[in-house]
Write an enzyme that holds these catalytic residues in place. Sequence first.
Site, PDB file in Angstrom:
ATOM      1  N   THR A  17      -8.090 -10.519 -33.095  1.00 33.75           N
ATOM      2  CA  THR A  17      -7.304 -11.169 -32.051  1.00 33.75           C
ATOM      3  C   THR A  17      -7.595 -10.561 -30.684  1.00 33.75           C
ATOM      4  OG1 THR A  17      -5.446  -9.634 -32.354  1.00 33.75           O
ATOM      5  CG2 THR A  17      -5.410 -11.689 -33.643  1.00 33.75           C
ATOM      6  N   HIS A  73       0.573  -7.324 -42.423  1.00 29.33           N
ATOM      7  CA  HIS A  73      -0.245  -7.751 -41.292  1.00 29.33           C
ATOM      8  C   HIS A  73      -1.606  -7.056 -41.185  1.00 29.33           C
ATOM      9  CE1 HIS A  73      -1.158  -9.721 -37.642  1.00 29.33           C
ATOM     10  NE2 HIS A  73       0.052  -9.833 -37.174  1.00 29.33           N
ATOM     11  N   TYR A  75       2.673 -11.763 -24.032  1.00 31.23           N
ATOM     12  CA  TYR A  75       1.585 -11.664 -25.015  1.00 31.23           C
ATOM     13  C   TYR A  75       1.459 -12.993 -25.749  1.00 31.23           C
ATOM     14  CZ  TYR A  75      -1.013  -9.670 -29.034  1.00 31.23           C
ATOM     15  OH  TYR A  75      -1.941  -9.377 -29.995  1.00 31.23           O
TER      16      TYR A  75
END
Length: 787
Positions: free
Chosen positions: A595, A470, A582
């Site tokens: 993000t 990630h 979230y």
Amino acid sequence: MAEAHQAVAFQFTITPEGIDLQLSYQALNQIYLSGVRSWKKRVSRLRNRVIKGVYPASPSSWLFVVIAILATMYMRSDPSMGLITKIQQHLPLSLSAEGQTMLSVLVFSTLLWLSLILALRFCLKLLLSYHQWMFEQHGRVSNTTKVWTLLRLLSSRKPLLYSYQTSLPILPVPAIKETLSRYLESVRPLLTDPGYKRMTELANQFESNLGNRLQRYLKLKALWATNYVSDWWEEYIYLRSRGPIMVNSNYYGMDFLYVTPTALQAARAGNTITALLLYRRKVNREELKPSRVPGTVIPLCAAQCERMFNTTRTPGVETDVLQHWQDSEFVAVYHKGRFFRLWVYTAGRLLSPREIEHQIQRILDDPSPPQPGEEKLGALTAGDRVPWSQMRKQYFSSGINKRSLDSIERAAFFVTLDDEEQGMRGEDPAGNLDRYAKSILHGKCYDRWFDKSFSIVIYKNGKSGLNAEHSWADAPTVAHLWEVDAFQLGYSEDGHCKGEVDRSLPLPQRLVWDIPSEVQTLVCSSLAVAQALADDVDCHVFPFRDFGKGRIKKLKISPDAFIQISLQLAYYRDRGGFCLTYEASMTRLFREGRTETVRSCSNESCAFVKALEDGEEAEQCRHLFRLASERHQNLYRMAMTGAGIDRHLFCLYVVSKYLGVDSPFLKEVLSEPWRLSTSQTPVQQMELFDLKNYPDFISLGGGFGPVADDGYGVSYIIVGEDMINFHVSSKYSCSQTVSKASYDLLCYPDWLVTRQPDRFSKHKARLRHRSFVHSFIHSFIHSFIHS
């Protein structure tokens, strides 16, 4: 293979008559062709730098400016208003009068051309900095937005992948007062009156004392850095995490739901590897179209594409490091406990899909056993980071272990040839789909290399999957990669890849290891940590086919808002309350943006859920739902345009740590658990798949593990007009979260009692509840649509 060719390219022996030099012209030719490929890439990069540097103009426009200036000069008109004459006065006297005039015109034309480019780029940056168009209602366009549509004119020329990068605006730092106000509004439905009053007092104290001081440092960073968030986000959220990245950070992408183009594992690997390498070629040449906001010409930042291939995350004691190499001519392959290096280029050309299939089949047919300690070596990347870092430094920094590890870390990407079959198949398609998701997410905990930027998994029956690390990029970038159409390469009638095979290709190289007992002990320890984590993950993949965004949009409601509010209702029915939620939103409208968080649990969504559960009239519920939908869309737009809450507060917290000061407010805000973590997987290349004519080519999307131990991770992908695929994860160790089992108890009690008796007893008291997904799909959505 290049190393092998170099080793035999020239040999020499010393004789009494002198040195006898023997050259292998075939090997030298291979080296020459490989060098040509490398130089072509360098020339291509140089050409792209020039094209990007002058965008939105083109290099050929310089010639147009020169000709225009020369034409006006010959018409005895001076468009430079005397500047050409002044330039001519500073030129060498050795030139003729005509030569001086021509050279001065060229210099002036070039300066004018560069000035026009700077002006165009300044205008483009101003236009890209305007975001108010997102907040205007359909049919009510302001005059400013009408002028803003000039962006189409500046974007008319075909751009390269990175053409817009220097024209994208810088992410702004929100005013601290506005951030705190929005934060308090977001937590109001989650707190009691005394709790909200206490939090308001903490926020006010923070603003009046420490907040403005931290804000000044943050604004200074924003003036200096390209993006005031991204580097800290990458370092502190991802690279400094010392726990396992498997499940906790890495995420997965699944194959098509119904279609498996070939049952031959080697053939599927051949086409998939080829398609990914062709995609890498497009990235290197910048031939990909820049991603845009759907339905607009607004470009998104493409910086995350730079580290897509030839990248690995190397462990450290305090922090990991991302390493990226410019090129790699091989991929790393794992099969039945053995590691291989597979060269995918020969003589400077990419192997054909059929040749790669042939090489993969050689690996599958290789009967050699794993070396001692080799089979489960990948578990080091699945466990805690500090032990892996220490072992890497001590045992993998030299010798054959270093060479073998370099072959994995420097590879274009990692390939696992899995010896299992996966997919939605057999007598239990739903259960098999869940096991398929878990397999891609963590596998056996040692048959993936979780440090690579991404790994592809090819199963025995031809199904495939992707596991992505990630830290280097977010899911939309990887989703774009995973949508490459390998099927365009095609298969023969018997399921093999197309093309010819050069059977003289050297065998794939087995990687050689010398794994001492100390490393083997740590491998077992890391595997135990990873296995416990993997066994605790409860995954449920649910394709919802009753309807999709087509029917939702007919109600004039955002599909994303529709699903997010439904999730609020689902959580309320599942847990009897609300939680901090979230939803990932991108900030790639800004340079190097990543993000931002959309806090989907709002006052409006909670009011709707309570009204629905209290039995309010249908008309009132629909009114509240539309208010909640509008509120959610506004929150999403604010997050996209740099007015989010959480990244600003996160950066303020980082500054406070650098200054060595403690903030009770920031400490409490950043310790709040996200019990409902959600994300929409975008479908960016629908032109690749004609779902109307080929409805079976449906993407399953992907998912991730739960963020909180007592929470849910929900990923969803809106496919076409009539389908939504959901991926729900939770932990078995939490008795309050069930991704699927409650619904199974209603539908398949005998199956569950037989195969999972412990889970049956644990959730027997909750038989009246549906699963987390079904609780909103089969109650709220249907009732809302039909009403």
